[in-house]
Write a protein that holds these residues in place. Sequence first.
Motif, PDB file in Angstrom:
ATOM      1  N   SER A 118     -29.752 -27.979  43.862  1.00  0.00           N
ATOM      2  CA  SER A 118     -28.920 -26.867  43.786  1.00  0.00           C
ATOM      3  C   SER A 118     -27.858 -26.920  44.979  1.00  0.00           C
ATOM      4  O   SER A 118     -28.016 -27.617  46.079  1.00  0.00           O
ATOM      5  CB  SER A 118     -29.678 -25.505  43.634  1.00  0.00           C
ATOM      6  OG  SER A 118     -30.128 -25.215  44.720  1.00  0.00           O
ATOM      7  N   ALA A 119     -26.746 -26.036  44.877  1.00  0.00           N
ATOM      8  CA  ALA A 119     -25.839 -25.880  45.713  1.00  0.00           C
ATOM      9  C   ALA A 119     -26.636 -25.230  46.991  1.00  0.00           C
ATOM     10  O   ALA A 119     -26.378 -25.895  48.232  1.00  0.00           O
ATOM     11  CB  ALA A 119     -25.054 -24.749  45.622  1.00  0.00           C
ATOM     12  N   LEU A 159     -19.414 -28.167  47.643  1.00  0.00           N
ATOM     13  CA  LEU A 159     -20.702 -28.766  48.323  1.00  0.00           C
ATOM     14  C   LEU A 159     -20.670 -29.464  49.588  1.00  0.00           C
ATOM     15  O   LEU A 159     -21.261 -29.253  50.485  1.00  0.00           O
ATOM     16  CB  LEU A 159     -21.428 -29.688  47.080  1.00  0.00           C
ATOM     17  CG  LEU A 159     -21.982 -28.727  45.882  1.00  0.00           C
ATOM     18  CD1 LEU A 159     -22.409 -30.073  44.851  1.00  0.00           C
ATOM     19  CD2 LEU A 159     -23.069 -28.110  46.409  1.00  0.00           C
ATOM     20  N   ALA A 185     -26.528 -28.637  39.940  1.00  0.00           N
ATOM     21  CA  ALA A 185     -25.570 -28.069  40.887  1.00  0.00           C
ATOM     22  C   ALA A 185     -24.024 -28.671  40.371  1.00  0.00           C
ATOM     23  O   ALA A 185     -22.950 -28.192  40.715  1.00  0.00           O
ATOM     24  CB  ALA A 185     -25.537 -28.980  42.235  1.00  0.00           C
TER      25      ALA A 185
END
Length: 217
Positions: free
Chosen positions: A178-179, A214, A199
Amino acid sequence: MIEKQLCPSMMCAGFEHLADETKKLDEAGADIFHIDIMDGSFVPNFGMGLQDFSAIRASTAKLVDVHLMIQNPGNYVAKFAELGADILYIHPEADQNPSGTLALIRSLGKKAGLAVNPGTSIASIEGLLPLVDYLLIMTVNPGFSGQPYLEFVEDKIEQLAPYQDKFAFQIVVDGAISAEKVTKLARMGVSGFVLGTSALFGKEQSYQAILSKLRQS
């Protein structure tokens, strides 16, 4: 801060429009295109095929890797190298001679990658680290997308991060990234992030907006 390498997992992209998806991700700033090859034996699933790989390879000049989740990967590295793979990952458990296969990958002018499952010990791969350019640490058990992130793997990442300077490889993580995990793991010394549905894919924001955020996180 380590420069991030953002690697879309193309198994999560739209299969009906792989070439278009690749071009959009390329223009959005993706760094490496990650392609999962599965044989239904080493892992209980089937992944992308040669035609999928060729469609992606023809649609970008950027780096393309292949994650060979297959038995006896040494039998196939020459084929994928010929087709244009830049980085080839193997699992040591699937290869009778992993050091020979890693050396073969390098002899073909490609970057050698070693994939490390959650249950694979550091002691079992330590002798192979001088032979690798990329270390792909799995943060889920390989074979299926959508699995939960395994927090205990972070201990392994912390232990392996100092080896990067000694042996000149980069750590890449793959699995439910994920981020928030990108930000956390980058601080731990990870430079490469395989991005799937956690993400990147299936979001309302554009690929460019997501990748830009990101990269700055």
